[in-house]
Design a protein around this motif. Structure first.
Motif, mmCIF file in Angstrom:
data_model
loop_
_atom_site.group_PDB
_atom_site.id
_atom_site.type_symbol
_atom_site.label_atom_id
_atom_site.label_comp_id
_atom_site.label_asym_id
_atom_site.label_seq_id
_atom_site.Cartn_x
_atom_site.Cartn_y
_atom_site.Cartn_z
ATOM 1 N N LEU A 320 0.833 -1.197 0.000
ATOM 2 C CA LEU A 320 0.000 0.000 0.000
ATOM 3 C C LEU A 320 0.876 1.259 0.000
ATOM 4 O O LEU A 320 2.046 1.221 0.389
ATOM 5 C CB LEU A 320 -0.938 -0.009 1.210
ATOM 6 N N ILE A 321 0.264 2.346 -0.449
ATOM 7 C CA ILE A 321 1.028 3.563 -0.706
ATOM 8 C C ILE A 321 0.585 4.692 0.238
ATOM 9 O O ILE A 321 -0.603 4.891 0.456
ATOM 10 C CB ILE A 321 0.820 4.009 -2.174
ATOM 11 N N ILE A 322 1.560 5.382 0.791
ATOM 12 C CA ILE A 322 1.256 6.612 1.533
ATOM 13 C C ILE A 322 1.347 7.761 0.536
ATOM 14 O O ILE A 322 2.407 8.017 -0.027
ATOM 15 C CB ILE A 322 2.244 6.846 2.700
ATOM 16 N N LYS A 323 0.219 8.369 0.282
ATOM 17 C CA LYS A 323 0.162 9.407 -0.742
ATOM 18 C C LYS A 323 0.910 10.644 -0.274
ATOM 19 O O LYS A 323 1.614 11.297 -1.030
ATOM 20 C CB LYS A 323 -1.288 9.776 -1.012
ATOM 21 N N GLU A 324 0.720 10.946 0.987
ATOM 22 C CA GLU A 324 1.347 12.165 1.469
ATOM 23 C C GLU A 324 1.616 12.091 2.967
ATOM 24 O O GLU A 324 0.782 11.628 3.736
ATOM 25 C CB GLU A 324 0.419 13.337 1.179
#
Ligand SMILES: [Zn+2]
Length: 426
Positions: A320-324
């Motif tokens: 999963l990705i941390i957008k900001e």
């Protein structure tokens, strides 16, 4: 040679690192489902271990049946852990388990009290392996020649110690921002493969390289920023100076490595090491490997936003990705009447960046209720200053008076740059 020294050091200090690294290079190709199955298994283990072996969790979880938790989402049944609780109960949180080896870890304590705890060797090695895996995404080996940006002013004995450690780890560091010292440092970066450290220091160095038109390092494969928010406004100068944008390694001493940015610019969660929840824009972290000092649903104090689960990265990793990473959950801003979260500042500058297409380096000070001082590092035209003023007014209405200083010097505390500094005691 440095590779050999590195492997020897690792063999003695972190005997399980190699195994963890191999594991992480395998799980790198796992599907999201596989990763989450693993997370659930580790989560259960962690909860049981904590309840059975830590006096703090034993009493905290008295009325909780851990076997009622049947999915990752159901972790929400478990109470959260605040920084204050962590600091007040350090001894009780430690488990009574015996480890063949553990290390003392200390948090920096720039914002409040520092924390000391023991990290078992396996957890320490897992963390290091996660960083090493991050390096591998950028084709960098940990033993490659590297420049190190960290705080200054060490005592004599720690200077000696640092010098020895630096030699062993094939790194050199910057000691001050005096021109002579900086030029010397930049000369050394010519042969460096990567540079790492506080993002604001790397940025400042990049500005100087560009301003003095110094010869640019040509072999850099990775510019890694840690410990501080990486502002979009940094990237242009950094690209110009080092030929690459800065990449984020996101973590905290007590929480472990949380994310590492891939070569496609996405911060992937270190899902094998931590379980991350986003609640009201705030991050809560559970460490899945730390057995000596369990960290469960820990309110780290950062605002983040996660990318939607179905957002896929072209690098192929399903993590999963941390957008900001929006920034620290700061102290409150005091108006004449009301309280505001310091996150407001972030929105003000984000709006300016969107509308005016300019990224400003800023710091806001509050010494008095109802008043703010905006320090802007850039030199900005009157017109833009006016627009910034309007943006500020939109957020705080008439509740806050403010002044804007441009071309200002931003204050640092222990080498770190904070966006909001308040001297008001709550
Ligand atoms: Zn990616």
């Amino acid at each position: 040679m440095h590779k050999l020294i590195y492997h020897l050091g690792q063999y003695f200090r972190n005997p399980t690192l190699k195994k963890s690294y191999r594991f992480l290079k395998t799980t790198e190709n796992w599907s999201l489902e596989q990763l989450e199955d693993y997370q659930f298994k580790k989560l259960k283990e962690t909860l049981i271990l904590a309840k059975e072996n830590s006096t703090y969790y034993k009493s905290k979880y008295t009325n909780i049946n851990i076997h009622d938790i049947k999915t990752l989402d159901e972790l929400s049944k478990i109470p959260i852990l605040t920084k204050e609780e962590l600091i007040e109960n350090v001894n009780e949180i430690h488990t009574n388990l015996k480890f063949h080896k553990q290390f003392l870890a200390t948090t920096s304590g720039t914002s409040g009290q520092s924390l000391k705890f023991y990290r078992n060797e396996e957890a320490d090695s897992f963390n290091r392996a996660a960083i090493q895996r991050g390096y591998s995404w950028h084709d960098v080996n940990p033993w490659d020649r590297n420049g190190y940006f960290w705080g200054f002013s060490f005592s004599f004995s720690s200077k000696i110690k640092n010098r020895i450690l630096d030699k062993l780890q094939n790194r050199f560091r910057i000691f001050s921002f005096e021109e002579k010292s900086l030029k010397n440092f930049i000369k050394k970066t010519k042969n460096a493969i990567y540079v790492q450290g506080y993002s604001s220091m790397i940025y400042q160095t990049a500005v100087l390289i560009n301003k003095l038109n110094l010869e640019k390092p040509k072999n850099i494969k990775l510019v890694k920023g840690t410990s501080e928010k990486i502002f979009d406004s940094y990237q242009e100068e950094i690209k110009k100076a080092f030929g690459l944008k800065m990449v984020s390694e996101y973590g905290a001493t007590e929480a472990g490595i949380i994310g590492f940015e891939c070569d496609n610019g996405n911060i992937h969660i270190n899902m094998e090491g931590v379980y991350v929840e986003e609640i009201n824009n705030e991050i809560f972290v559970t460490n899945l490997q730390l057995k000596s000092f369990p960290i469960i649903r820990y309110k780290l104090g950062d605002y983040i936003s996660l990318a939607p689960r179905n957002e896929e990265c072209t690098c192929g990793k399903k993590h999963l990705i941390i957008k900001e990473i929006t920034g620290r959950v700061g102290e409150n801003i005091y108006g004449k009447q009301n309280l505001y979260p310091s996150l407001y500042l972030y929105y003000i500058f984000k709006n300016i960046s969107k509308k005016e297409n300019i990224n400003l380096n800023y710091q806001v000070l509050q010494e008095e209720k109802g008043k703010l001082v905006f320090l802007i590092q850039n030199q900005i035209e009157e017109d833009l200053q006016k627009k910034l003023g309007e943006e500020i007014n939109q957020h705080f209405k008439d509740d806050i008076d403010f002044v804007i200083h441009t071309k200002a010097e931003l204050k640092k505390s222990k080498g770190k740059l904070k966006n909001f500094i308040s001297t008001i005691n709550e």
